[in-house]
Scaffold this motif. Structure first.
Motif, mmCIF file in Angstrom:
data_model
loop_
_atom_site.group_PDB
_atom_site.id
_atom_site.type_symbol
_atom_site.label_atom_id
_atom_site.label_comp_id
_atom_site.label_asym_id
_atom_site.label_seq_id
_atom_site.Cartn_x
_atom_site.Cartn_y
_atom_site.Cartn_z
ATOM 1 N N THR A 280 1.078 -1.104 0.097
ATOM 2 C CA THR A 280 0.244 -0.249 0.035
ATOM 3 C C THR A 280 0.758 1.051 -0.034
ATOM 4 O OG1 THR A 280 -1.851 -1.523 1.115
ATOM 5 C CG2 THR A 280 -1.665 1.207 1.276
ATOM 6 N N LEU A 281 1.583 0.894 0.891
ATOM 7 C CA LEU A 281 2.742 2.591 0.827
ATOM 8 C C LEU A 281 3.755 2.305 -0.660
ATOM 9 C CD1 LEU A 281 4.548 1.780 4.678
ATOM 10 C CD2 LEU A 281 2.609 3.373 3.657
ATOM 11 N N ASP A 282 4.007 1.623 -0.983
ATOM 12 C CA ASP A 282 4.467 1.622 -2.169
ATOM 13 C C ASP A 282 3.539 2.711 -2.986
ATOM 14 O OD1 ASP A 282 6.500 0.546 -4.021
ATOM 15 O OD2 ASP A 282 5.006 0.246 -5.827
ATOM 16 N N ARG A 283 2.721 1.613 -3.400
ATOM 17 C CA ARG A 283 1.481 1.999 -4.640
ATOM 18 C C ARG A 283 0.863 4.134 -4.348
ATOM 19 N NH1 ARG A 283 -1.713 -1.421 -7.146
ATOM 20 N NH2 ARG A 283 -1.860 0.160 -8.422
ATOM 21 N N THR A 284 1.256 4.102 -3.095
ATOM 22 C CA THR A 284 0.580 5.461 -2.573
ATOM 23 C C THR A 284 1.625 6.447 -3.086
ATOM 24 O OG1 THR A 284 -0.426 4.453 -0.679
ATOM 25 C CG2 THR A 284 0.158 6.773 -1.174
ATOM 26 N N ALA A 289 3.927 10.860 -6.554
ATOM 27 C CA ALA A 289 5.437 11.202 -7.578
ATOM 28 C C ALA A 289 4.461 11.421 -9.270
ATOM 29 C CB ALA A 289 6.264 9.924 -7.802
ATOM 30 N N ARG A 290 3.411 10.479 -9.624
ATOM 31 C CA ARG A 290 3.313 10.880 -10.513
ATOM 32 C C ARG A 290 2.320 11.887 -10.878
ATOM 33 N NH1 ARG A 290 3.160 6.682 -14.560
ATOM 34 N NH2 ARG A 290 0.792 6.497 -15.251
ATOM 35 N N ALA A 338 -6.026 6.600 -10.513
ATOM 36 C CA ALA A 338 -6.367 7.259 -9.380
ATOM 37 C C ALA A 338 -7.173 6.686 -8.934
ATOM 38 C CB ALA A 338 -6.183 8.417 -8.912
ATOM 39 N N GLY A 339 -8.146 6.098 -10.101
ATOM 40 C CA GLY A 339 -9.490 5.581 -9.708
ATOM 41 C C GLY A 339 -9.784 4.726 -9.336
ATOM 42 N N PHE A 343 -10.200 2.284 -6.026
ATOM 43 C CA PHE A 343 -10.933 0.360 -5.203
ATOM 44 C C PHE A 343 -9.395 -0.275 -4.976
ATOM 45 C CE2 PHE A 343 -14.083 2.428 -8.817
ATOM 46 C CZ PHE A 343 -15.126 1.675 -8.057
ATOM 47 N N GLU A 344 -8.698 -0.382 -6.126
ATOM 48 C CA GLU A 344 -8.044 -1.774 -5.151
ATOM 49 C C GLU A 344 -7.950 -1.453 -3.732
ATOM 50 O OE1 GLU A 344 -3.413 -3.172 -6.239
ATOM 51 O OE2 GLU A 344 -4.495 -1.711 -7.414
#
Length: 396
Positions: A280-284, A289-290, A338-339, A343-344
Motif C-alpha cells: 500500500t505504501l509503495d502504490r501510494t 510522484a506521478r 487514481a480511480g 478501489f484496489e
C-alpha cells in the motif's frame, strides 16, 4: 443585435494571484456537496452562478479589453483546483474559455469589444459543437442560411446553464462559423438528456435550433482558426488535461482519507494496520510522484501555449500542441490510475452509497474519452521522429 445580460453581475478580478485565491475559496464550497450532487444528480446551477459571478469567467479576457489575461499555466491550475472539488463544475467552463480564445484570434474589433464586455460583466458561454449526424467530431451539418440557424447538437456541455451558446455551423459559403447564440433566443431548445454514468451533472445534453434568427454581429469565423497557426486547439486540450488532473487529485486525496479512517489490523497479514502494508505504501508513493509530474507537465505545456500566443508561428504552435498532448496523455492515465487504486486499496466499501467514492473513477473514465489518449502518442512520436506537425484542430 441582442445584448445579453448575466444572471448575476461579476466581480472584476485584478491579478492572477487573486484569481487563484478565489478559485480556492470556491473549491472549498463546491467540494462540500460534490458527492451528493453526483449521487442525486443535482445540477450545479447555483454553484456555476457563483463561479461566473466571482469573475473567474473573465480571467482570459485580453488586457486591451479590460481583462487580466492570466498565463495559461495559471488558468490550467484554476481549472484543476475546481475539478478536484467537483469535476463536473470544472468541466463546464472549458468550453467558455475555448469560445473566448476563438473570439480572441478571429473576432472583429467590434465583436471583441461587445462580447468581451459581456463576459467581464458575468455572461457565461456554453457550447453546441458536436453532432450525432456528422462522421467525425470536427465535421458539422448545422447551417446558417439567410441569417437563420438550423441544426441539432449533442454533448453540449454547459449549454443548460449558459447565457450564450457558441455554436459551430456552416455558412452559405460552406465555411464553418462560431455563432454566439443568445440562450433565450426563440427557436433554441436545450434538452437535459445527458445520462452518462460519469460527469453526471455537466448538463451535457442536446440543443436544437429551429429557424433561429442570427445576428451577423454574433457570427465569428471558426474554420480559419485552424487553417493558420493559432492556439485554439492547444488551449482547448490543456484545459481538458487540467480537468483530469483535478479528478486524479480528488481520487488520491479521498483514498488517503478513506484508508486513514478505516485503518485497523488485518487478520493474518503480518502488519498492524492497512496503512502499514508495504505494498500500500509503495502504490501510494508511486501515484503521489506521478501526480506531481502531472502538475509539472501542465506548467510546461502552459508556458509553451503562451509562447505560441505571443508568436503564432507554425513551429511554436506545433511545439505547444505536442507539449499539451504529452500532459493530456499523462493526466488521462493518472486519473484512471487514481480511480483504480482507490478501489484496489479501499475495497468495495469505497463504492458504498454513503461514500460515493466511485464517482472519481466514473468521472475519469467518462471525461478521458473526450479526446482519446490513443490520438496523442502517435502525434507526439510522428513529430519527434519525422518532423510532422500535429493536425490543427481542437481535439489534439
Amino acid at each position: 443585435m441582442t445584448q445579453v445580460q448575466p444572471k448575476h453581475p461579476a466581480i472584476r478580478l485584478e491579478t492572477a494571484r487573486q484569481a487563484l485565491a478565489v478559485a480556492q475559496e470556491l473549491a472549498a464550497d463546491f467540494r462540500r456537496d460534490s458527492a451528493l450532487r453526483d449521487r442525486e444528480r443535482q445540477l450545479p446551477h447555483t454553484e456555476l452562478q457563483q463561479f461566473f459571478a466571482s469573475g473567474l469567467g473573465a480571467i482570459t479576457v485580453p488586457r486591451a479589453w479590460g481583462g487580466i489575461d492570466i498565463p495559461t499555466a495559471t488558468l490550467a491550475a484554476i481549472v484543476a483546483i475546481i475539478s478536484e472539488a467537483d469535476a463536473a463544475i470544472g468541466q463546464v467552463p472549458q468550453n467558455h474559455y475555448y469560445a473566448l480564445e476563438v473570439l480572441r484570434v478571429n473576432g472583429s474589433e467590434a465583436q471583441q469589444r461587445r462580447l468581451f464586455a459581456e463576459v467581464l460583466a458575468g455572461v457565461h458561454l456554453g457550447n453546441a459543437l458536436a453532432e450525432f449526424s456528422s462522421p467525425a467530431a470536427h465535421q458539422r451539418t448545422t447551417r446558417i442560411e439567410g441569417l437563420r440557424l438550423n441544426g441539432n447538437k449533442f454533448y453540449a456541455t454547459g449549454a443548460l446553464f449558459a447565457d450564450r451558446i457558441p455554436t459551430a455551423a456552416r455558412g452559405e459559403d460552406n465555411k464553418e462559423q462560431l455563432v454566439f447564440v443568445p440562450r433565450q433566443q426563440p427557436g433554441v431548445s436545450v434538452i437535459d438528456d445527458w445520462s452518462g454514468f460519469g460527469q453526471r451533472t455537466t448538463g451535457s445534453g442536446s440543443v436544437q435550433f429551429v429557424d433561429v434568427a442570427v445576428s451577423a454581429e454574433d457570427v465569428v469565423p471558426f474554420q480559419t482558426a485552424f487553417e493558420r497557426p493559432t492556439t485554439v486547439g492547444p488551449l482547448a486540450q490543456i484545459l481538458h488535461a487540467a480537468i483530469d488532473q483535478g479528478i486524479a487529485r480528488a481520487a488520491f486525496n479521498d483514498m488517503l482519507a478513506f484508508l486513514r479512517s478505516r485503518a485497523r489490523p488485518w487478520p493474518d497479514s503480518g502488519v498492524d494496520r492497512a496503512t502499514d502494508d508495504p505494498l500500500t505504501l509503495d502504490r501510494t508513493g508511486r501515484l503521489a510522484a506521478r501526480l506531481a509530474a502531472g502538475d509539472a507537465l501542465l506548467e510546461l505545456a502552459g508556458d509553451a501555449v503562451d509562447v505560441a500566443r505571443q508568436q503564432q508561428t507554425a513551429a511554436n504552435v506545433a511545439t505547444a500542441s505536442v507539449e499539451v498532448a504529452k500532459v493530456r496523455a499523462w493526466t488521462t492515465e493518472i486519473a484512471l490510475e487514481a480511480g483504480n487504486l482507490l478501489f484496489e486499496l479501499g475495497g468495495s466499501r469505497a463504492s458504498l452509497r454513503e461514500h460515493n467514492l466511485d464517482r472519481h473513477w466514473r468521472n475519469a473514465r467518462t471525461h478521458t474519452l473526450h479526446d482519446p489518449v490513443r490520438w496523442k502518442y502517435p502525434a507526439i512520436g510522428n513529430y519527434l521522429l519525422n518532423g510532422v506537425l500535429p493536425p490543427r484542430r481542437g481535439t489534439i
